[in-house]
Design an enzyme around this catalytic site. Sequence first.
Site, PDB file in Angstrom:
ATOM      1  N   ASN A 147       8.776   6.811   4.108  1.00 32.89           N
ATOM      2  CA  ASN A 147       8.788   6.043   5.352  1.00 32.89           C
ATOM      3  C   ASN A 147       9.802   6.626   6.329  1.00 32.89           C
ATOM      4  OD1 ASN A 147       6.815   4.087   4.788  1.00 32.89           O
ATOM      5  ND2 ASN A 147       8.263   2.929   3.529  1.00 32.89           N
ATOM      6  N   CYS A 169       0.041   4.383   1.198  1.00 35.17           N
ATOM      7  CA  CYS A 169       0.868   3.178   1.062  1.00 35.17           C
ATOM      8  C   CYS A 169       0.057   2.140   0.310  1.00 35.17           C
ATOM      9  CB  CYS A 169       1.260   2.674   2.446  1.00 35.17           C
ATOM     10  SG  CYS A 169       2.194   1.120   2.444  1.00 35.17           S
ATOM     11  N   HIS A 170       0.695   1.408  -0.589  1.00 34.10           N
ATOM     12  CA  HIS A 170      -0.027   0.444  -1.417  1.00 34.10           C
ATOM     13  C   HIS A 170      -0.150  -0.941  -0.793  1.00 34.10           C
ATOM     14  CE1 HIS A 170       4.223   0.168  -3.365  1.00 34.10           C
ATOM     15  NE2 HIS A 170       4.160  -0.596  -2.306  1.00 34.10           N
ATOM     16  N   HIS A 199       1.901  -0.831   7.596  1.00 29.89           N
ATOM     17  CA  HIS A 199       2.708  -2.032   7.462  1.00 29.89           C
ATOM     18  C   HIS A 199       2.355  -3.087   8.515  1.00 29.89           C
ATOM     19  CE1 HIS A 199       6.261  -0.156   4.986  1.00 29.89           C
ATOM     20  NE2 HIS A 199       5.076  -0.027   4.388  1.00 29.89           N
TER      21      HIS A 199
END
Length: 438
Positions: A147, A169-170, A199
């Site tokens: 990140n 990204c999970h 996000h």
Amino acid sequence: MTRVTFIGAGSVVFTRQLIADLLRYRDLAGLEIVLHDIDPERLAVAEGTARHVDERLDGRARISAESDRRRALAGADFVINMVQVGGIRATVSDLEIPAARGLLQTIGDTTGVGGVFRALRTFPLLSALTADMREICPDAHLLNYTNPMAMNIWWASVVAPDISAIGLCHSVFWTVNDLCELVGVPIEGTSYRAAGVNHQSWLLEWTHEGRDLYPALRDRIREDPELSRRVRVEMFRRIGYYPTETSEHSSEYLSWFLRSPEQVERFRLQPLEYLGISEENVAEFEATKAALAAGTPLTLEDEASEYAPQLIHSLVTDTPRLIHGNVVNRGLIDNLPQGAVVEVPVQVDGNGIAPQPMGALPVQCAALNRPYVSVAELTIEAARTGNPTLIRQAVLMDPNASSTLTPEQIWELCNDLVAAHGELLPEPLREIIPADRI
């Protein structure tokens, strides 16, 4: 032989999870894992961890550790980046220095002031890494976990547009997993698609065996008033689509939550939360080192559902999968800027990586994404041009920062962080700019 190189392998817990997931694919024959880190102690622990996991899962992989990045990249098919430039010390500065001036963050790694300075520390590493890849393994895929995800992939597209890069990204998967548990529906048989920015993507489709699950979520929220004290539930209520990152992360991307003690208490937030998480990560490293030295078995988590092992498996074995990834917006989301980095569904198989066009986001979702994109764009431009004023302007565009600090205070805060990070920043961006300069 499939060769996977881990850059920043000293992140031992994450390395352990990814390697375990890779080795659980029995049809990934001839797997070669190369570990690289600039910290000798962390690299040794990473190597010990990898060999331990390999032995536990039948010892099929060739594993090596390499302190020289260029040697580590030789022959790589996949390069997984998870470097945290500056380590925990820089993270502490990103959180504590703004907090001393009244600007609260929870995690500080995606957008806002913490994301901006983490990006500026990371860009030189990405420039050097992609330059090495161009020379040594130009056909390898760069799989980024570091990140701020969107800014890092955007920067890679600027300095190395010829390198295949995707950010993984999970958050989308685990959001759906947790929501299914909340409404009492198994993840099996569930179909979903999300799009937006990392996000801060939006769950646009979420069904189980053809049934829309959003009505069940609304019913569940009405049944439990405590759920309304979560940031993501408030965002869902106001925007109409559920966001795909935790409440802790999401709280610092908007002007709504960290601006007052009352909002912090109402939404059960913990400012500077990542300081504790960072300390836990250090403790986990020390525990792993001690376990390896004592010959104690390490805990192997169940399949972590991380995307990198899935993507590698799909490309190598021609197994079709739909995952979510962060890629450059080239006709993927109509109402976010082209050239920015967006998060969309991605089809992967033996033919390659194919991001799926999503058309236009709901207008309110795109509107909420745009400040995030603006912060990223100004940060990219600051690094590209060497203009230090653009750093301050990037933070000025952040909703959380501008809801708390005046422009003058933002300039002063950026001066504090420039001084704190020093040589970790590109040289042209180390200038201190007086807040009253015209």
